[in-house]
Every structure is written in C-alpha cells, then in structure tokens.
Scaffold this active site. Structure first.
Site, mmCIF file in Angstrom:
data_model
loop_
_atom_site.group_PDB
_atom_site.id
_atom_site.type_symbol
_atom_site.label_atom_id
_atom_site.label_comp_id
_atom_site.label_asym_id
_atom_site.label_seq_id
_atom_site.Cartn_x
_atom_site.Cartn_y
_atom_site.Cartn_z
ATOM 1 N N HIS A 193 0.728 33.384 -23.878
ATOM 2 C CA HIS A 193 0.121 33.582 -25.197
ATOM 3 C C HIS A 193 0.988 32.954 -26.274
ATOM 4 O O HIS A 193 0.494 32.400 -27.243
ATOM 5 C CB HIS A 193 -0.019 35.086 -25.476
ATOM 6 C CG HIS A 193 -1.277 35.659 -24.908
ATOM 7 N ND1 HIS A 193 -1.355 36.926 -24.408
ATOM 8 C CD2 HIS A 193 -2.505 35.119 -24.758
ATOM 9 C CE1 HIS A 193 -2.581 37.145 -23.982
ATOM 10 N NE2 HIS A 193 -3.300 36.067 -24.175
ATOM 11 N N GLU A 436 -9.523 9.717 -7.461
ATOM 12 C CA GLU A 436 -8.069 9.905 -7.537
ATOM 13 C C GLU A 436 -7.401 9.781 -6.169
ATOM 14 O O GLU A 436 -6.206 10.026 -6.038
ATOM 15 C CB GLU A 436 -7.728 11.245 -8.200
ATOM 16 C CG GLU A 436 -8.484 12.434 -7.666
ATOM 17 C CD GLU A 436 -8.250 13.722 -8.456
ATOM 18 O OE1 GLU A 436 -7.374 13.751 -9.324
ATOM 19 O OE2 GLU A 436 -8.960 14.693 -8.178
ATOM 20 N N ASP A 460 -3.173 11.402 -10.100
ATOM 21 C CA ASP A 460 -3.108 11.461 -8.639
ATOM 22 C C ASP A 460 -3.296 10.088 -8.005
ATOM 23 O O ASP A 460 -2.642 9.766 -7.013
ATOM 24 C CB ASP A 460 -4.175 12.426 -8.097
ATOM 25 C CG ASP A 460 -3.698 13.867 -8.183
ATOM 26 O OD1 ASP A 460 -2.546 14.125 -7.782
ATOM 27 O OD2 ASP A 460 -4.462 14.719 -8.666
ATOM 28 N N CYS A 507 -9.517 9.931 -17.021
ATOM 29 C CA CYS A 507 -9.001 11.172 -17.610
ATOM 30 C C CYS A 507 -7.549 11.440 -17.233
ATOM 31 O O CYS A 507 -7.020 12.498 -17.577
ATOM 32 C CB CYS A 507 -9.884 12.358 -17.234
ATOM 33 S SG CYS A 507 -9.887 12.718 -15.475
#
Ligand code: PEP
Ligand code: MG
Length: 586
Positions: A193, A436, A460, A507
């Site tokens: 948090h 990937e 990856d 991405c």
C-alpha cells in the site's frame, strides 16, 4: 561515506535532499495482572480506545479521499475492518478476561499471533497486509497508552527524504507532500500500500532496501532514484550534478507529459500510433488515464492471484475487477492477460513443487492448461465481464499452434457452460496471444490465422532468444533489445500479423524506452503498450519521429551484423554504455 545502494523502485522520479531517519519506534508493552473486579473496567478502557481509533481512521479516510481520491481512502476502510474483525477486538477482550491482563498486553498477544500467521504465508502481498495490521495495532495502542509519539509526518517543515524501517499506509497518506521529497524504506515491495500511495502522490520512493537504516544518518545528503531503485548516500560533486540534470529532465518530462496528454501520438509524417498502458494493479488505471493512455494494453492478472493468496480468486473476484477496470477506461479497450504465474512470479499454493528452472517450467499458459479448474474460473469471469464492455483476452507464453488450440478449447467450453447456465456471453471477444517464445515467433503466420491480435512480449522474447535470464544481474550486459536477432524476429512477427490482417502491438519494456521508438515504428509497429508514467516521453518520441525515415533506418539496422553495429547506427540513440554488451569489470 559515499555509497550506493540498490532496492526496489516503487515510485519513479529523482529526489535529492537531507535524510530524516525515523528510528523504528519500539513499542514497550508491560504485562499487568488484574484483580477480578478490575476486569470490566479494563475491557471498557479497551473499547474506548477502539472507538477513538475508529473516529481517527474515519477522519483520516475523509482527508485522504479529499487529497487523493476515493480509491486510496479504501485503505482506511480496510483498517476499520481490522478494528471490527472478531479476532482483533473481540479476541483481545477475550484475552483480557481469560488471562486477567491489562488491555495493552491482551492486544499485543492477539496481534502477535495474527502477525505470525501472516508471516507464515509465503506471499509478499499478504506479508504486506500484515503491515496494515501493525499500523492499526500501533494506533490503538497509542490511544490506550496516551503515547502519540508516532511520527507526525504532516508537520515536517524542511525538505527531507524520509528513511524508515517501514512507513505505514497512514504515515504515507499523512505526509506533508510539500516537504517530503522522497522516501526510502527497508520493508515493502512494489505491491505494498505504501508503494501504491507513493505512486499516487508521485513522490519518488525506493523500498525493500534492507539494512539502509544502519548506513544513513539524519542529515546525510541522499539521491533517490525511484525508477532504478537506487539510493546514493553523500554523493560526490559529479554524481550530484548528474542527479540534478536527471531530476530537471524528469520534472520537465512530468510537466510536458501533462501538457501533451491530449495531443495525438502521431509521427511527423502523419502515422498514428496507439499508446496504451501496462498495469499490474487496477489502481493504475487512473495514472494511465492521467498520462493520456488510450486503453490498457496489458493487465497482468497474476497480481490478482497474489492479492487473493492463499485463496484463489473466485469467478466473482475476476468478474468485478475486470468489469470495474473496463468501465473506468471505457470507451478505450482493456486487454486482460490470463494468468502468467510461475517463472519469477512465484506462487507457492498453485505451483505444487519447486522447479529447478522455473522460467522454462510450469508457468503461464502451461500452468493454466495443467490446472483447468483455475483457468476456467478466470475465463468465466472474463467472459461475463466482457458482455457490453470493451474487454479483450490475451494468452501468455503461447509456444505453438497446439497449445493455442488447447487454450481456445477451454475458452469455448467455458463459453458453452455459461450459455447453458443462462448467462449472457459476449458476441465478440477479441482473442490475442503474447508472442514471447521464439517458437511462437517462428510460426507467427500459423498463429496469426487463429487469433485477432498479437502482443509482442520482448521481456521474455529477448530472454529466450538470447538465452539471457532477464533477472540475472551478472549477464544483464548481454540483454540487448537491439541485437540484430531480436530486430529480425520482431520484423518477422510484425510482417506475419500484417499479412494475416490482424493487429500487432509491443508490450515489453522495450516499448517504454523512448530511444527505441524510431526502431519500432520503422519495423512497422503502430501500437505500443508501456508503463503509465513513460507515456509522455514515448509520445514525445513518436511525435518527433518520421515514420518513413525510421523505415529506412530500420533497413540498415536489419542488415547490421552485431548489436554494437546497431548501437553505432542508432548513434544518438541508447547510451553507448548500455549498448556496449561488454562484461562489467570484475
Ligand atoms: C513480456 O514478457 O515482455 C511481458 C510484457 O510480460 P511479463 O513482463 O509480464 O513477463
Ligand atoms: Mg512475459
């Protein structure tokens, strides 16, 4: 002492200033045995402390909601829930009566047991939730003892970088954001948090830096790089100058970023590029939108699994998270990637045995096909959430057509089951795969015939193609996104997608580095998915790129014989030291 430390970058940006070290506040609690006639009064005293703590939390909740929005204020709802939880308050009352002890001791005993249970769970997310419990404990104890010496970070009057063992969520939320320019903690991970709040406040922060309290004293000059996760103590003049330049550039980028938020991501010769964001936590949707993302290009759903651990998320958990995210990001799309656990994202309850080489082991789609019960629950949640919403589904780590067919079979079964049970299912759910694994890239034409889109995961893909463990520091110098083999493989995948008429995006982290924008546009990419805070810089790079010239440049790069040569051609591109590919000095 001039020294450099490496932790986990939790909130990006560069902070410079004097350290303010918060000694970890040891809570002294003594045991007192009570006479039987004092017990009722002691329980009342405890209940009074709980009431006061609740009032304080409710006030804090309102303050944080005004300052930082509703989402973060829910942290304090979680604290109020802890107060109300039977094992916390009723458990303590029980302990006071049973053991005939003072309230402080009763509370301490109960919390100690609960914390031990949290600590026994080998899951960073749940360990961090133990921090919330400790936060509430300190608050109630403060009311019982009248000791409110817990640092009031809202009163800091001089610029400071807070260095602490841990900062509780309420400490962080109460920070005087005018004066606290950064913070460093020994505890915490990216999903704590504290890290979430630091991001929302945009205060540079490094967490998980074990032992830093022993290395730093109040007044020491620090440089905190919240992106790289580094902390420099007493930097020399050269280091200070470099940091000052980096900070100026960072501030400028942040300013410009907001300015360019509504500007289109278009090259100088008019080629539009779709710019979406990669997120791990639903809270990051807000940051993404603020920086001008036009959709979520990758939601790493494994973080939902970590959050629910040791339980598995229910179909309802899946449904709610995806539906809520998609509603917030609408009319832009939200691409949910199915579970990619395993590898470096460890999850003990699901992975039932240790693997010698988990990155090449039972991870992602392989794990899902091995555990169709887990997979089906997630797919049902996605299918239901996608009704009337712009949700797309993406499978990770697909290595070939056989695996894709098996994944699609489970999806079709889930769809049929839902229909049979009378649930609505989306008429059209775009299905994509991550490219990937090099084998997937080699058969990209075959895969493209069966899906609606590709998203290239260079993190990856590079690791598997170049045989460089992406998490291994000692071979990091060989992790070269601009290696000709990588560029050729990217070209192959992009061409296969175009030939099949499906969309293709990238991405991996490579897309978040503005220096690679000319390369990626030159290879023909028109969709990128990047870390939210890097959107402005990537957009700037797109707006400065001429796609036609980038294409010519890429022809030269594809013909280069080594990463060094690519680096030289890119010239003003990625820094030489990062492109050199030489082993670091021993
Ligand atoms: C990738 O591999 O490039 C990717 C985006 O996935 P992750 O980083 O989650 O493995
Ligand atoms: Mg990946």
């Amino acid at each position: 002492m001039n020294a450099r430390f490496m932790g986990i970058g939790a909130s990006p940006g560069i902070a410079m200033g004097p350290a303010l070290v918060l000694e970890s506040h040891q809570l002294m609690v003594n045991r007192r045995t009570l006479k039987p006639d004092r017990i009722d009064a002691e329980v009342k005293r405890f209940q009074h402390a709980i009431t006061e703590a609740r009032q304080e939390l409710e006030a804090l909740r309102v303050r944080v909601e005004e300052k930082m929005g509703e989402k973060l204020s829910h942290i304090f709802d979680a604290h109020i829930l802890i107060l109300d939880d039977g094992s916390f308050a009723a458990g303590t009352e029980d302990h006071i009566r049973r053991e005939k002890v003072n309230a402080e001791w009763g509370l301490r005993s109960v919390v100690k047991d609960l914390l031990a249970q949290f600590a026994a769970i080998e899951d960073p997310y749940l360990n961090e939730r133990g921090g919330d419990l400790e936060d509430v404990y300190r608050r109630v104890l403060g009311h019982l003892t009248g000791d409110r010496s817990h640092p009031d970070l809202s009163r800091i009057r001089e610029d400071a970088i807070i260095v602490a063992h841990t900062l509780t969520p309420s400490d962080t939320a109460a920070l005087n954001t005018q004066r606290v320019v950064g913070f460093v903690t020994e505890m915490g991970g990216r999903t704590s948090h504290t890290a979430i709040i630091a991001n929302a406040l945009e205060i540079p922060a490094v967490v998980g830096l074990h032992g830093i309290l022993e290395q730093v004293e109040t007044g020491d000059f620090l440089v905190v790089d919240g992106e790289r996760g580094t902390v420099l103590v007493s930097p020399n003049t050269g280091e200070q100058e470099t940091a000052t330049r980096a900070r100026t550039a960072w501030r400028q980028r942040a300013q410009d970023g907001l300015k360019t938020r509504d500007l289109p991501a278009v090259t100088t010769d008019g080629q539009a590029v779709i710019l979406r964001s990669n997120i791990e936590l639903p809270e990051e949707v807000e940051t993404s939108l603020r920086y001008g993302a036009t959709g979520i290009g990758l939601y790493r759903s494994e973080f939902l699994f970590l959050k629910c651990s040791p339980n598995l998320p229910s179909e309802e958990d899946h449904y709610k998270v995806y539906a809520e995210m998609a509603d917030r990001v609408a009319p832009h799309p939200c691409i949910v990637r199915t579970l990619d656990l395993g590898g470096e994202k460890y999850f003990h309850e699901v992975l039932d045995r240790e693997e010698a080489n988990p990155v090449m082991g039972m991870r992602a789609i392989r794990l899902c096909l091995r555990r169709p019960d887990i997979f089906r629950t997630q797919l049902r949640g996605i299918l239901r959430a996608a009704v009337g919403r712009s949700i797309q589904l993406m499978f990770p780590l697909i290595s070939g057509v056989g695996e894709l067919i098996r994944a699609l079979d489970v999806l079709n079964e889930a769809r049929d089951d839902l229909r049979r049970e009378g649930h609505a299912v989306p008429e059209k759910l775009p299905i994509g795969i991550m490219i990937e694994v090099p084998s997937a890239a080699m058969v990209a034409d075959l895969l493209a015939a069966r899906v609606d889109f590709f998203s290239i995961g260079t993190n990856d893909l590079i690791q598997y193609l170049l045989a460089i463990d992406r998490g291994n520091e000692s071979v990091a110098y060989l992790y070269e996104p601009h290696h000709p083999a990588v560029l050729r493989m990217l070209q192959r995948v992009i061409d296969a997608a175009k030939d099949a008429g499906i969309s293709v995006s990238l991405c991996g982290e490579m897309a978040s580095d503005p220096r690679y924008v000319p390369v990626l546009t030159g290879l023909g990419l028109r969709e990128l998915s990047v870390n939210p805070v890097t959107i402005p810089a990537v957009k700037d790079a797109i707006r400065a790129t001429h796609a036609g010239e980038a294409r010519t440049l890429t022809h030269r790069l594809l013909a280069a014989s080594s990463a060094d040569e690519v680096g030289r051609i890119l010239g003003g591109g990625p820094a030489d030291d990062e492109l050199a590919g030489n082993p670091p000095e021993a």
